[in-house]
Design a protein around this motif. Structure first.
Motif, PDB file in Angstrom:
ATOM      1  N   LEU A 113       4.227  17.472   5.638  1.00 19.06           N
ATOM      2  CA  LEU A 113       4.626  16.459   6.861  1.00 19.06           C
ATOM      3  C   LEU A 113       5.037  15.257   6.390  1.00 19.06           C
ATOM      4  N   PHE A 114       5.278  14.861   4.767  1.00 15.94           N
ATOM      5  CA  PHE A 114       5.283  13.530   4.270  1.00 15.94           C
ATOM      6  C   PHE A 114       7.257  13.222   4.290  1.00 15.94           C
ATOM      7  N   PHE A 115       7.923  14.541   4.253  1.00  9.82           N
ATOM      8  CA  PHE A 115       9.354  14.552   4.266  1.00  9.82           C
ATOM      9  C   PHE A 115       9.695  14.848   5.027  1.00  9.82           C
ATOM     10  N   PHE A 116       9.057  15.884   6.592  1.00 11.73           N
ATOM     11  CA  PHE A 116       9.316  15.791   7.812  1.00 11.73           C
ATOM     12  C   PHE A 116       8.804  14.882   8.800  1.00 11.73           C
ATOM     13  N   ILE A 117       9.164  13.851   8.794  1.00 16.77           N
ATOM     14  CA  ILE A 117       8.288  12.948   9.941  1.00 16.77           C
ATOM     15  C   ILE A 117       9.101  12.245  10.423  1.00 16.77           C
ATOM     16  N   THR A 173      -3.162  24.304   5.099  1.00 17.16           N
ATOM     17  CA  THR A 173      -2.985  22.920   5.213  1.00 17.16           C
ATOM     18  C   THR A 173      -3.372  22.081   4.388  1.00 17.16           C
ATOM     19  N   SER A 174      -3.223  22.341   3.822  1.00 14.27           N
ATOM     20  CA  SER A 174      -3.080  21.082   2.364  1.00 14.27           C
ATOM     21  C   SER A 174      -1.932  21.328   1.908  1.00 14.27           C
ATOM     22  N   PHE A 175      -1.672  22.194   2.773  1.00 20.64           N
ATOM     23  CA  PHE A 175       0.670  22.176   2.037  1.00 20.64           C
ATOM     24  C   PHE A 175       1.127  21.123   2.822  1.00 20.64           C
ATOM     25  N   LEU A 176       0.614  21.334   4.258  1.00 19.75           N
ATOM     26  CA  LEU A 176       1.004  20.637   5.475  1.00 19.75           C
ATOM     27  C   LEU A 176       1.374  19.295   5.402  1.00 19.75           C
ATOM     28  N   THR A 177       0.344  19.238   4.230  1.00 16.94           N
ATOM     29  CA  THR A 177       0.086  17.577   4.136  1.00 16.94           C
ATOM     30  C   THR A 177       1.122  16.810   3.781  1.00 16.94           C
ATOM     31  N   ILE A 178       1.739  17.766   2.354  1.00 12.30           N
ATOM     32  CA  ILE A 178       2.690  17.344   1.610  1.00 12.30           C
ATOM     33  C   ILE A 178       3.569  17.661   1.931  1.00 12.30           C
ATOM     34  N   PRO A 204       3.503  11.370  -2.538  1.00 14.52           N
ATOM     35  CA  PRO A 204       4.012  12.402  -1.252  1.00 14.52           C
ATOM     36  C   PRO A 204       3.141  12.906  -0.466  1.00 14.52           C
ATOM     37  N   MET A 205       1.239  12.758  -0.204  1.00 18.22           N
ATOM     38  CA  MET A 205       1.068  12.719   1.024  1.00 18.22           C
ATOM     39  C   MET A 205       1.754  11.377   2.383  1.00 18.22           C
ATOM     40  N   THR A 206       1.608  13.112   3.290  1.00 20.24           N
ATOM     41  CA  THR A 206       1.792  12.187   4.633  1.00 20.24           C
ATOM     42  C   THR A 206       1.169  10.914   5.424  1.00 20.24           C
ATOM     43  N   LEU A 264      -6.061  12.449  -1.126  1.00 24.34           N
ATOM     44  CA  LEU A 264      -4.912  11.777  -1.216  1.00 24.34           C
ATOM     45  C   LEU A 264      -4.517  11.954  -0.129  1.00 24.34           C
ATOM     46  N   SER A 265      -3.544  12.737   1.043  1.00 25.17           N
ATOM     47  CA  SER A 265      -3.518  12.247   2.369  1.00 25.17           C
ATOM     48  C   SER A 265      -3.615  10.928   3.089  1.00 25.17           C
ATOM     49  N   ILE A 266      -5.503  11.399   3.158  1.00 27.71           N
ATOM     50  CA  ILE A 266      -6.508  10.431   3.513  1.00 27.71           C
ATOM     51  C   ILE A 266      -6.717   8.888   3.239  1.00 27.71           C
ATOM     52  N   ILE A 267      -5.955   8.810   1.940  1.00 29.84           N
ATOM     53  CA  ILE A 267      -6.154   7.430   1.010  1.00 29.84           C
ATOM     54  C   ILE A 267      -4.408   6.869   1.392  1.00 29.84           C
ATOM     55  N   GLY A 268      -3.625   7.556   1.809  1.00 32.94           N
ATOM     56  CA  GLY A 268      -2.528   6.865   1.654  1.00 32.94           C
ATOM     57  C   GLY A 268      -1.979   7.432   0.477  1.00 32.94           C
TER      58      GLY A 268
END
Lengths: 485, 142, 496, 137, 192
Positions: A467-471, A460-465, A392-394, A385-389
């Protein structure tokens, strides 16, 4: 109180020390195996400090060796470098833990050599991140290539050697034949090897030559895997999965696109590119690569090969962002380095986990196994999901900025390219969880994932979430990157 | 050939005059044509003639090969030595002026010595070459 | 005493090995002949270092032999240019002599060892005399000393492989033809100017533009020297001579022999004929430049297809000589400096590679081929490690000496607007990675016989020294770079 | 043109002799003949030098009592003395190599020898005859 | 004057014919004898060109010692030269080109025997003067050889020495008893 100069040394030297120490303590496997994660923690501690100083806009330079008049090896902190350094050192912690699990689970040979060169590659990547001038950048670019060669050919069979040869010949060949003369060309034109926030070529290089010089850089940076020099990346898939994770998420390809961005912003300068239109052809090349490799990825049944082509396509996002030469697009490109790293490393971790746990390499073999390893597939789903964009994934942030940049620059077609590519991404990535959860099981396979593999994957999968909030800090850095001095 | 009395006797008679002629050429080189090279070759030819007539082994007995080797190096050493002495006396290499009481006598001494060195080396190298070629026997090889 | 030493340094550098060689031939004991050879080469090296310091003060030393002032007598000229090959030759020969200690008695009959050491010193002295002399005919004499001695040394490889004899024979004949052509050239120039002293020659030919005899004399001299320097089509003697010579001799010759001739080439092109600008620029552009480019590729491609490792390295030498002559052919100050930098670096690189390969070959009966290297890298880690470093240096990868020379070479080509040449250089050096990698891969990756070899310190000490230099001069190149730039400045002055 | 040609025709002869010698070295495949060619080549070069040194009506460069005698140039003579000795040294070394080659190969024809070498080389490379290590305890 | 010319022409004719005969002949003994004769005629030529010292040396070294060496070596060598299969076109062509260049350049060489040539004006007079005043020996060649250019002669002595040592090392008899196959001190052992 530790000065920032010393933090640079701490960050770049700790993987080097790990690499050197590893062969000497190979007797004690526990110590040897966890030297990597420890080094990673120390290194990323340094990288965090460096990043905070970069946020304060401090100008830090550090000269290590003076080779001759006008040539030296030195480091300097740039906003983009701070980002890349943090990504490389922080993700190394998890990659190192993961590789312990992988190597043990797979009972690989020559583990000492593997760990030593693994750390060496991280060292080279960090040196690239903080490189102070073009020559230092080039030198560690080569060190990175050479230190990953033993990793790619780790299995030492005929196939690995063949892949290793291809890997070396493309990466070394392109860098030596094109990148080096391009750098020297810059040296001759500007009289120094320095880089600057606004680019160094404005007013010095004949505008007619700019596209040629840019082409030498673009094709010289083989690690950025633009077509037609992308072949090495799928070939390098013979390596063990932690290596693939390192290659595709942390070190090698990121070093490639990082170099590409540095060249576009700090050597040419966005304004220079925008003014002269030297990078216009690059936009089309990157778009082409982006779409074609996405399509190829759909047809790949081998999980790692599919991820490899997906990587090539995602790298083109970054190059494209740089080539669009607007501040928004460049920011998006820089952010994509982080977001893609977090997402792609997860995906590769999953691929490796499936190999260790069930010896699965083909996507068609995954049918119905979702419930036998739910956490792993969940991680894969999040990463995809994060890669797709998808928020709330980063990954959504970088895509957002890239789209914005494309709109700013007036290349409407590029927005279309992004859209089509996103659809393709969704298509080839979602197939995997879909098969795992919704297809009928064809045969029974016992899947057993070691904890040392599972935990880093989940983190790392958790990180993708997360990072969405701490970008925000990263976004601050990228906006500093494109601001004028 | 070894048994031909005319050859044997005439060789024995000629041996000394050839060497004498060699010495004449050596030391008369200052005044007429000649000098170390020519003299060296002439002296060598005497020994070569001897070896041809009486056989290599006899020639080697007359002039042992280890002495040959020593003299071969000695010629060069004398030549270099003259140069080094002139250097030690405070002049350049091979500057003969300083060797004698007057520049001219120094030159005389220097030229005499170096010509002697040349003659020594050349004659011994020629003898050594001849011996090496003549006693090269391919049957013993390998 | 010190006075005499400093005053006579230029001649002492040549005289030291020359006189020792006369004594060494008389020492029957292997060890003592080796130790005196080592001492002599060490002294020579010391003298050359002292000379280097002297040059920093005086910048041009003229030494009149026999106190006959030039152009009447023979003159030794040492300036900032000549000091580079002097230091290279004396330094490398010292390292090679250390290396010879163990390996020489293995390959050569004990009876002839002292003679071989004598010839060894003569070869070194010949090369040193070649670069110091300022007299065109004296150069020929020393050329012959070095070539006769090297031929004999190459022929000593016959103990291991009979092909060494043929190699030596070809080396002798081709070398003698080259030397004779050089003599013809000198003769023609002498005929029209009446002088043999190089500096005097420069003055006296300055008003002889377009003189046919001048052009022909120049041509013959250049051809003769190019034969000795193994410039491309005239290099045919080189691969065999290097390949079949005894190990230590390969090291010595590969690292030093062609360097002296290359220096002479530079000297003739830029110093002796500096007043005939048209002639020189045409020669550079239409003869040396194309030949060098062909050499770069021909040498590299031959090396890629070669399976005998020593020959492979010899072919690679041909390509590397191509780089040096290419640098000369571009003819700017920066490029000539780059040529000298590469001359120095190539000496230490090739020296290191040959030492490494011959110490690996020490365990192989006859010939080191790509097949019988398998697995040897793991059996001999120290040697292998040094070999890898030297190969990286040859390929011109960063942090090694080879990189510095490539860097300056390319910078010089780009700044004289010849970017296509820069690309060609890089393509050829990227191709050189192919053959180097082939060797490394075989040694490391392929499973060979399971053997453990206890490496001998007396052999690898010299390898480690030379590898250290390869890395050191990659990290701190200012010494070499400055010396080369000074040399280039001295050679072509402020003209360009 | 003719007058100048008369002044230099001697050179032409010398050049012809040189080139015959050079041809023997390069064209002939017999190792002994090559050395002979080299000798001819070098001797002809000596002639060139000595020709330079000649002065019409001059005497050999040995001082005599008469004041107005013209001496031929001594310098080429000295150079050639040196060169002759160098030449004989080369010849001697070449001959000894030829002897050894004949013993080892049984021939001194280049064609023969390169054929033998080629076979040898391929033996080594392809069949790996020389792979044996010197195993020493 | 005429007689000198005649002698010269005679000698040159002999030399040329010997050289051509050398190309033709394939018998080794003829080759050797012809070479010797060539040297001898060259020595005569040197005398006509006033170079008595050179003539002396050429006669003794070129015609004497060289021939002895050739003959000594010939005893062990094949007596006939074989015809080569490869073409002699390229060597012949390159020789013709080089010869052409030389003949082309000869128009700018000083005429033979002219006192005004630079070679006779520069340096050489100083030798002739100096030999009398500085050195004091009548044979100018000797004084140049041993003093003015004494270093050349030193080098030449070394060349002779080199050749001697080289030939001794090459043609040395091997010890029949023990072939030099001493063992390296480095240890190799099979790893089981």
């Amino acid at each position: 109180m530790i000065t920032i100069e010393n933090f640079i040394l701490i960050t770049i030297l700790s993987p080097l020390i790990v690499s050197i120490l590893t062969p000497f303590i190979s007797k004690s496997t526990i110590l040897r195996d966890f030297l990597g994660p420890i080094g990673g923690v120390i290194s990323s501690w340094g990288a965090f400090n460096i990043m905070s100083s970069a946020l304060n806009n401090q100008n830090i330079t550090l000269e290590i060796v003076k080779i001759a008049e006008g040539i030296s090896i030195g480091f300097e902190i740039t906003p983009l470098g701070a980002i890349f350094g943090l990504v490389a050192s922080f993700l190394w912690i998890f990659a190192a833990i993961y590789s312990v699990g992988y190597m043990r689970g797979n009972k690989e040979k020559n583990q000492t050599r593997f760990y030593a060169f693994y750390a060496m590659a991280v060292h080279a990547a960090l040196c690239i991140a903080y490189a102070g001038d073009l020559l230092t950048l080039f030198i560690f670019y080569e060190v990175l290539t050479f230190s990953t060669y033993p990793l790619v050919t780790h299995k030492q069979n005929e196939m690995a050697q063949k892949a290793g040869r291809l890997y070396m010949s493309i990466l070394v060949g392109s860098s030596v034949i094109l990148l080096l003369p391009a750098i020297i060309w810059v040296w001759v034109t500007t009289g120094s090897l320095e880089m600057s926030q606004n680019g160094v070529l404005d007013g010095k290089l004949d505008v007619a030559y700019a596209p040629l010089l840019l082409a030498m850089f673009v094709f010289g940076i083989g690690k950025a895997a633009l077509m037609p020099i992308h072949k090495w990346l799928p070939a390098a898939m013979v390596a063990p999965t932690p290596v693939s994770a390192l290659l595709h998420a942390v070190a090698v390809v990121k070093a490639g696109v990082f170099t590409m961005l540095i060249v576009l912003t700090n050597v040419f300068g966005i304004d220079f590119l925008a003014k002269t239109g030297a990078s216009e052809w690059l936009i089309w090349l990157a778009s082409f690569t982006l779409l074609v490799t996405s399509i190829i990825a759909i047809y790949k049944d081998d999980l790692k090969a599919r991820l490899a082509y997906s990587t090539i396509s995602q790298l083109s996002y970054i190059t494209l962002g740089g080539a669009l030469a607007t501040s928004m697009a460049t920011q998006g490109a820089a952010l994509h380095i982080i977001t893609h790293a977090a997402g792609k490393i997860t995906l590769f971790f999953v691929a490796g986990a499936l190999y260790v746990g069930a010896k699965i390499t083909k996507i068609s073999d995954l049918n119905g196994h979702g419930l036998s390893a739910p956490l792993i597939f969940l991680a894969f789903f999040i990463g995809s999901l994060s890669i797709i964009g998808v928020p709330p994934m980063t990954g959504s942030w970088s895509k957002f900025f890239l789209m914005l940049g494309a709109a700013n620059s007036g290349y409407v077609v590029v927005i279309g390219v992004f859209c089509i590519s996103t659809i393709l991404n969704a298509f080839y990535l979602m197939e995997i969880p879909a098969r795992a959860f919704f297809f009928k099981k064809e045969r029974d396979i016992h899947v057993k994932i070691p904890k040392l593999i599972l935990i880093p994957t989940l983190i790392t999968s958790f990180l993708t979430i997360l990072l969405f909030f701490f970008i925000e800090p990263f976004q601050n850095l990228t906006s500093m990157m494109v601001s004028k001095i | 050939m070894h048994n031909n009395p005319i050859l044997r006797i005439s060789t024995k008679i000629l041996f000394a005059p050839i060497i004498l002629f060699g010495l004449y050429v050596q030391f008369h080189g200052d005044f007429g044509p000649g000098g170390g090279f020519q003299a060296g070759v002439i002296v060598a030819s005497a020994f070569i003639l001897y070896s041809l007539v009486f056989g290599i082994e006899a020639g080697k007995k007359l002039f042992p090969s280890n002495i040959n080797l020593i003299l071969l190096a000695l010629g060069g050493i004398i030549y270099g030595g003259v140069g080094i002495v002139s250097m030690l006396l405070g002049d350049e290499f091979l500057a003969y002026n300083i060797l004698g009481s007057s520049p001219q006598s120094g030159q005389h001494i220097g030229i005499l010595l170096v010509e002697f060195g040349v003659g020594l080396t050349v004659s011994n190298v020629m003898i050594a070459l001849f011996n090496a070629f003549a006693s090269y026997d391919k049957i013993k090889e390998k | 005493m010190i006075d005499i030493l400093t005053k006579n340094l230029p001649i002492l550098v040549v005289l030291c090995p020359l006189i020792t060689s006369l004594f060494v031939v008389l020492i029957p004991n292997i060890f003592f002949s080796w130790i005196s050879t080592t001492l002599s080469t060490f002294l020579t090296f010391l003298f050359s270092i002292l000379l280097y310091q002297e040059i920093q003060i005086h910048s041009h030393i003229s030494y009149a032999l026999g106190k006959w002032l030039p152009p009447i007598g023979i003159e030794y000229i040492i300036d900032k240019v000549a000091i580079i090959p002097i230091v290279i030759i004396s330094g490398i020969s010292f390292i090679a002599t250390i290396f010879a200690y163990k390996i020489m008695p293995e390959e050569i009959e004990k009876k002839s060892i002292s003679k071989v050491y004598s010839l060894w010193l003569l070869a070194i002295a010949g090369l040193l005399g070649l670069v110091t002399t300022g007299d065109a005919f004296n150069l020929f004499v020393f050329l012959e000393i070095s070539s006769l001695a090297s031929v004999a040394l190459v022929a000593m490889g016959a103990q291991k492989d009979k092909q060494a004899l043929v190699a030596a024979y070809n080396y002798l004949i081709i070398g003698a033809v080259g030397a004779t052509l050089y003599v013809i050239g000198v003769g023609l120039l002498y005929g029209i100017t009446g002088t043999l002293n190089m500096e005097d020659l420069t003055d006296r030919i300055s008003d002889l533009n377009n003189n046919k005899a001048l052009i022909a004399g120049f041509g013959f001299m250049i051809i003769g020297i190019m034969v000795k320097a193994a410039v491309f089509p005239l290099h045919i003697w080189l691969p065999r001579a290097y390949a079949y010579a005894p190990s230590a001799v390969s090291v010595l010759l590969a690292a030093t022999a062609t360097k002296a001739s290359l220096y002479i080439l530079a000297r003739i092109l830029f110093s002796v004929f500096e007043n005939s600008e048209n002639l020189i620029s045409n020669t550079l552009l239409y003869v040396i430049l194309p030949l060098s480019i062909i050499a770069m590729f021909a040498g590299t491609i031959m090396a890629i297809y070669e399976k005998d490792i020593k020959r492979l390295l010899a072919h690679s030498s041909v390509a590397q000589i191509g780089y040096i002559t290419l640098a000369f052919a571009i003819g700017t100050k920066a490029s000539i400096a780059a040529g000298f930098i590469h001359m120095f670096n190539h000496a230490i690189i090739k020296g290191g590679l040959f030492i490494a390969i011959t110490s690996l070959g020490f365990f192989i009966q006859k010939r080191v081929t790509i097949n019988n290297l398998s697995g040897l890298g793991r059996a001999m880690p120290i040697t292998f490690f040094c070999f890898v470093l030297c190969s990286l240096s040859l390929a011109g990868l960063p942090l090694t000496a080879g990189f510095i020379s490539k860097l300056y070479l390319i910078k010089a080509t780009i700044s004289s607007d010849a970017i296509w040449i820069a690309i060609l250089i890089l393509i050829s050096s990227a191709l050189s990675v192919v053959y180097l990698w082939k060797m490394i891969e075989v040694m490391w990756m392929r499973e060979g016989r399971k053997i453990v070899i206890k490496e001998n310190p007396t052999i690898y000490i010299s390898l480690i020294i030379i590898t250290f230099f390869n890395v050191y001069f990659g990290l701190d190149a200012s010494l070499v770079v400055n010396a080369s730039f000074e040399a280039a400045e001295k050679l072509i002055g402020d003209l360009k | 043109m003719i007058s100048s040609t008369i002044g230099i025709w001697n050179y032409w002869i010398v050049f012809c002799l040189m080139m015959i010698g050079l041809f023997l070295v390069m064209g002939r495949k017999n190792f002994l003949k090559k050395i002979v060619g080299l000798t001819i080549f070098q001797t002809s070069v000596f002639l060139l030098y000595i020709t330079f040194g000649k002065i019409k009506g001059g005497t050999p460069p040995i001082l005599n009592e008469s004041i107005d005698s013209i001496y031929s140039n001594p310098l080429p003579h000295v150079l050639i003395l040196t060169a002759i000795v160098v030449g004989v040294a080369t010849t001697a070394l070449g001959l000894s190599l030829v002897l050894r080659i004949n013993t080892e190969y049984g021939s001194i024809e280049e064609d023969d020898i390169s054929a033998q070498d080629l076979v040898d080389y391929h033996d080594d490379i392809e069949t790996g005859k020389s792979v044996d290590f010197k195993f020493k305890q | 004057m005429i007689s000198e010319l005649l002698i010269n022409a005679f000698l040159v004719t002999i030399m040329l014919s010997i050289a051509i005969a050398l190309i033709k002949t394939r018998t080794v003994i003829f080759t050797v004898i012809l070479t010797s004769a060539y040297s001898l005629v060259a020595a005569l030529m040197f005398i006509t060109l006033d170079a008595v010292d050179v003539a002396f040396t050429e006669a003794s070294v070129g015609a004497g010692i060289s021939t002895i060496l050739f003959l000594a070596a010939m005893a062990y060598l094949p007596k006939k030269e074989e015809k080569s299969i490869s073409s002699e076109f390229v060597p012949a062509l390159s020789c013709i080109i080089l010869g052409g260049i030389l003949i082309w350049c000869s128009y700018d060489l000083p005429e033979i025997g002219q006192l005004t040539a630079p070679i006779h004006q520069h340096i050489a007079p100083e030798y002739i003067k100096g030999s009398k005043e500085d050195i004091g020996i009548p044979n100018i060649v000797t004084s140049v050889l041993a003093s003015y250019r004494g270093y050349d002669t030193f080098g030449e002595t070394i060349v002779v020495f080199t050749a001697g040592v080289a030939v001794l090392a090459l043609l040395q008899k091997k010890d029949p008893a023990k072939k030099n196959k001493s063992k390296p001190k480095q240890k190799i052992r099979k790893n089981a």
